[in-house]
Design a protein around this motif. Structure first.
Motif, PDB file in Angstrom:
ATOM      1  N   MET A   1     -81.523  22.651 -65.183  1.00  0.00           N
ATOM      2  CA  MET A   1     -80.449  23.263 -64.425  1.00  0.00           C
ATOM      3  C   MET A   1     -79.101  22.764 -64.948  1.00  0.00           C
ATOM      4  O   MET A   1     -78.939  21.568 -65.170  1.00  0.00           O
ATOM      5  N   PRO A   2     -78.127  23.653 -65.130  1.00  0.00           N
ATOM      6  CA  PRO A   2     -76.790  23.214 -65.543  1.00  0.00           C
ATOM      7  C   PRO A   2     -76.183  22.265 -64.501  1.00  0.00           C
ATOM      8  O   PRO A   2     -76.568  22.302 -63.334  1.00  0.00           O
ATOM      9  N   VAL A   3     -75.242  21.446 -64.942  1.00  0.00           N
ATOM     10  CA  VAL A   3     -74.681  20.408 -64.082  1.00  0.00           C
ATOM     11  C   VAL A   3     -73.188  20.614 -63.861  1.00  0.00           C
ATOM     12  O   VAL A   3     -72.444  20.899 -64.793  1.00  0.00           O
ATOM     13  N   ILE A   4     -72.774  20.442 -62.617  1.00  0.00           N
ATOM     14  CA  ILE A   4     -71.360  20.395 -62.237  1.00  0.00           C
ATOM     15  C   ILE A   4     -71.063  18.960 -61.825  1.00  0.00           C
ATOM     16  O   ILE A   4     -71.816  18.355 -61.066  1.00  0.00           O
ATOM     17  N   ASN A   5     -69.957  18.425 -62.312  1.00  0.00           N
ATOM     18  CA  ASN A   5     -69.490  17.098 -61.928  1.00  0.00           C
ATOM     19  C   ASN A   5     -68.236  17.264 -61.084  1.00  0.00           C
ATOM     20  O   ASN A   5     -67.251  17.851 -61.539  1.00  0.00           O
ATOM     21  N   ILE A   6     -68.271  16.736 -59.875  1.00  0.00           N
ATOM     22  CA  ILE A   6     -67.106  16.766 -58.986  1.00  0.00           C
ATOM     23  C   ILE A   6     -66.489  15.382 -58.991  1.00  0.00           C
ATOM     24  O   ILE A   6     -67.167  14.388 -58.716  1.00  0.00           O
ATOM     25  N   VAL A   7     -65.200  15.331 -59.307  1.00  0.00           N
ATOM     26  CA  VAL A   7     -64.493  14.061 -59.417  1.00  0.00           C
ATOM     27  C   VAL A   7     -63.409  14.002 -58.347  1.00  0.00           C
ATOM     28  O   VAL A   7     -62.546  14.875 -58.283  1.00  0.00           O
ATOM     29  N   LEU A   8     -63.450  12.961 -57.519  1.00  0.00           N
ATOM     30  CA  LEU A   8     -62.411  12.735 -56.523  1.00  0.00           C
ATOM     31  C   LEU A   8     -61.625  11.497 -56.925  1.00  0.00           C
ATOM     32  O   LEU A   8     -62.179  10.397 -56.973  1.00  0.00           O
ATOM     33  N   ILE A   9     -60.349  11.701 -57.230  1.00  0.00           N
ATOM     34  CA  ILE A   9     -59.475  10.597 -57.616  1.00  0.00           C
ATOM     35  C   ILE A   9     -58.798  10.047 -56.362  1.00  0.00           C
ATOM     36  O   ILE A   9     -58.033  10.741 -55.704  1.00  0.00           O
ATOM     37  N   GLU A  10     -59.120   8.821 -56.014  1.00  0.00           N
ATOM     38  CA  GLU A  10     -58.532   8.101 -54.882  1.00  0.00           C
ATOM     39  C   GLU A  10     -58.594   8.873 -53.565  1.00  0.00           C
ATOM     40  O   GLU A  10     -57.593   9.044 -52.872  1.00  0.00           O
ATOM     41  N   PRO A  11     -59.778   9.335 -53.161  1.00  0.00           N
ATOM     42  CA  PRO A  11     -59.864  10.034 -51.873  1.00  0.00           C
ATOM     43  C   PRO A  11     -59.454   9.119 -50.724  1.00  0.00           C
ATOM     44  O   PRO A  11     -59.685   7.910 -50.779  1.00  0.00           O
ATOM     45  N   GLU A  12     -58.840   9.705 -49.698  1.00  0.00           N
ATOM     46  CA  GLU A  12     -58.286   8.916 -48.596  1.00  0.00           C
ATOM     47  C   GLU A  12     -58.991   9.124 -47.260  1.00  0.00           C
ATOM     48  O   GLU A  12     -58.944   8.247 -46.412  1.00  0.00           O
ATOM     49  N   ILE A  13     -59.608  10.277 -47.057  1.00  0.00           N
ATOM     50  CA  ILE A  13     -60.159  10.634 -45.749  1.00  0.00           C
ATOM     51  C   ILE A  13     -61.681  10.670 -45.832  1.00  0.00           C
ATOM     52  O   ILE A  13     -62.246  11.508 -46.550  1.00  0.00           O
ATOM     53  N   PRO A  14     -62.352   9.774 -45.101  1.00  0.00           N
ATOM     54  CA  PRO A  14     -63.808   9.686 -45.229  1.00  0.00           C
ATOM     55  C   PRO A  14     -64.537  10.981 -44.860  1.00  0.00           C
ATOM     56  O   PRO A  14     -65.539  11.325 -45.483  1.00  0.00           O
ATOM     57  N   GLN A  15     -64.057  11.711 -43.872  1.00  0.00           N
ATOM     58  CA  GLN A  15     -64.725  12.947 -43.477  1.00  0.00           C
ATOM     59  C   GLN A  15     -64.707  13.977 -44.611  1.00  0.00           C
ATOM     60  O   GLN A  15     -65.684  14.696 -44.815  1.00  0.00           O
ATOM     61  N   ASN A  16     -63.594  14.071 -45.344  1.00  0.00           N
ATOM     62  CA  ASN A  16     -63.539  14.984 -46.485  1.00  0.00           C
ATOM     63  C   ASN A  16     -64.573  14.593 -47.531  1.00  0.00           C
ATOM     64  O   ASN A  16     -65.304  15.435 -48.051  1.00  0.00           O
ATOM     65  N   THR A  17     -64.626  13.323 -47.857  1.00  0.00           N
ATOM     66  CA  THR A  17     -65.574  12.856 -48.869  1.00  0.00           C
ATOM     67  C   THR A  17     -67.007  13.073 -48.404  1.00  0.00           C
ATOM     68  O   THR A  17     -67.872  13.468 -49.190  1.00  0.00           O
ATOM     69  N   GLY A  18     -67.270  12.862 -47.123  1.00  0.00           N
ATOM     70  CA  GLY A  18     -68.602  13.127 -46.580  1.00  0.00           C
ATOM     71  C   GLY A  18     -68.970  14.592 -46.684  1.00  0.00           C
ATOM     72  O   GLY A  18     -70.097  14.935 -47.067  1.00  0.00           O
ATOM     73  N   ASN A  19     -68.029  15.485 -46.377  1.00  0.00           N
ATOM     74  CA  ASN A  19     -68.285  16.920 -46.503  1.00  0.00           C
ATOM     75  C   ASN A  19     -68.543  17.304 -47.956  1.00  0.00           C
ATOM     76  O   ASN A  19     -69.417  18.127 -48.257  1.00  0.00           O
ATOM     77  N   ILE A  20     -67.776  16.718 -48.862  1.00  0.00           N
ATOM     78  CA  ILE A  20     -67.957  16.993 -50.295  1.00  0.00           C
ATOM     79  C   ILE A  20     -69.309  16.461 -50.759  1.00  0.00           C
ATOM     80  O   ILE A  20     -70.009  17.114 -51.543  1.00  0.00           O
ATOM     81  N   ALA A  21     -69.702  15.302 -50.276  1.00  0.00           N
ATOM     82  CA  ALA A  21     -71.021  14.754 -50.614  1.00  0.00           C
ATOM     83  C   ALA A  21     -72.123  15.711 -50.173  1.00  0.00           C
ATOM     84  O   ALA A  21     -73.098  15.934 -50.902  1.00  0.00           O
ATOM     85  N   ARG A  22     -71.956  16.307 -49.015  1.00  0.00           N
ATOM     86  CA  ARG A  22     -72.954  17.271 -48.520  1.00  0.00           C
ATOM     87  C   ARG A  22     -72.988  18.505 -49.419  1.00  0.00           C
ATOM     88  O   ARG A  22     -74.062  19.017 -49.748  1.00  0.00           O
ATOM     89  N   THR A  23     -71.829  18.990 -49.849  1.00  0.00           N
ATOM     90  CA  THR A  23     -71.780  20.120 -50.778  1.00  0.00           C
ATOM     91  C   THR A  23     -72.486  19.764 -52.080  1.00  0.00           C
ATOM     92  O   THR A  23     -73.252  20.567 -52.624  1.00  0.00           O
ATOM     93  N   PRO A  36     -58.676   3.387 -56.285  1.00  0.00           N
ATOM     94  CA  PRO A  36     -59.033   2.847 -54.972  1.00  0.00           C
ATOM     95  C   PRO A  36     -59.148   3.960 -53.928  1.00  0.00           C
ATOM     96  O   PRO A  36     -58.397   4.925 -53.958  1.00  0.00           O
ATOM     97  N   MET A  37     -60.118   3.806 -53.038  1.00  0.00           N
ATOM     98  CA  MET A  37     -60.338   4.791 -51.988  1.00  0.00           C
ATOM     99  C   MET A  37     -59.698   4.303 -50.691  1.00  0.00           C
ATOM    100  O   MET A  37     -59.519   3.104 -50.493  1.00  0.00           O
ATOM    101  N   GLY A  38     -59.385   5.232 -49.813  1.00  0.00           N
ATOM    102  CA  GLY A  38     -58.744   4.897 -48.544  1.00  0.00           C
ATOM    103  C   GLY A  38     -59.727   4.505 -47.457  1.00  0.00           C
ATOM    104  O   GLY A  38     -59.372   4.487 -46.277  1.00  0.00           O
ATOM    105  N   PHE A  39     -60.956   4.198 -47.815  1.00  0.00           N
ATOM    106  CA  PHE A  39     -61.998   3.846 -46.852  1.00  0.00           C
ATOM    107  C   PHE A  39     -63.093   3.097 -47.589  1.00  0.00           C
ATOM    108  O   PHE A  39     -63.135   3.094 -48.814  1.00  0.00           O
ATOM    109  N   LYS A  40     -63.974   2.465 -46.825  1.00  0.00           N
ATOM    110  CA  LYS A  40     -65.146   1.807 -47.407  1.00  0.00           C
ATOM    111  C   LYS A  40     -66.289   2.816 -47.428  1.00  0.00           C
ATOM    112  O   LYS A  40     -66.414   3.647 -46.531  1.00  0.00           O
TER     113      LYS A  40
END
Length: 165
Positions: A1-23, A36-40
């Motif tokens: 299967m072809p691969v897509i790489n999603i890159v988040l540079i210094e994400p700040e909001i954990p809910q956004n990153t969680g939603n992106i992880a689900r995608t 550096p990220m805005g959350f642990k």
């Protein structure tokens, strides 16, 4: 299967990153989190947004943007409101990287200037500053998957205990 790489540079909001992880988990895309990220990463809001998909996730962490670019090469596409071309005007190759900046500032201007021809935007009304980060990622991922014919993804549904007739 072809691969897509999603890159988040210094994400700040954990809910956004969680939603992106689900995608990423639902589409088979790889997630690259650049600090550096805005959350642990153990933030419960992040975990809640990703729900129970963490076991399906291919995720890599980087200390900073220099660390990321030292370890990765390929076709990069930078999503920004400052681009001339739209995201749908690009043909995305296998193993491409779609890169997004932090919620409050986007990607660094110097990075955009160095990669002007690889910058793309999502059209919107002039009064709107930008779309939500997780929505923007989803737009980009599904455009790539559409171009590729949705490889290896379930592309049909079924109603339970009923029919279309």
């Amino acid at each position: 299967m072809p691969v897509i790489n999603i890159v988040l540079i210094e994400p700040e909001i954990p809910q956004n990153t969680g939603n992106i992880a689900r995608t990423c988990a639902a589409t088979g895309a790889r997630l690259h989190l650049v600090g550096p990220m805005g959350f642990k990463i153990d933030d419960k809001k992040l975990k809640r947004a990703g729900l129970d998909y963490w076991n399906l996730l291919d995720i890599t962490f980087y200390d900073d943007i220099d660390d990321f670019f030292r370890k990765n090469t390929g076709n990069f596409f930078f999503f920004t409101t400052k681009a001339l071309n739209t995201y749908s005007e690009v043909e995305y190759p296998d193993n491409c990287y779609i890169v997004f900046g932090k919620e409050t500032k986007g990607l660094p201007e110097s990075l955009l200037k160095e990669n002007r021809e690889k910058c793309v935007r999502i059209p919107m009304i002039s009064e709107a500053r930008s779309l939500n980060l997780s929505n923007s990622v989803c737009v980009g991922v599904y455009e790539i998957l559409r171009q590729w014919g949705f490889p290896s993804l379930q592309n049909f549904g079924q109603l339970h205990n009923s029919s279309w007739d």
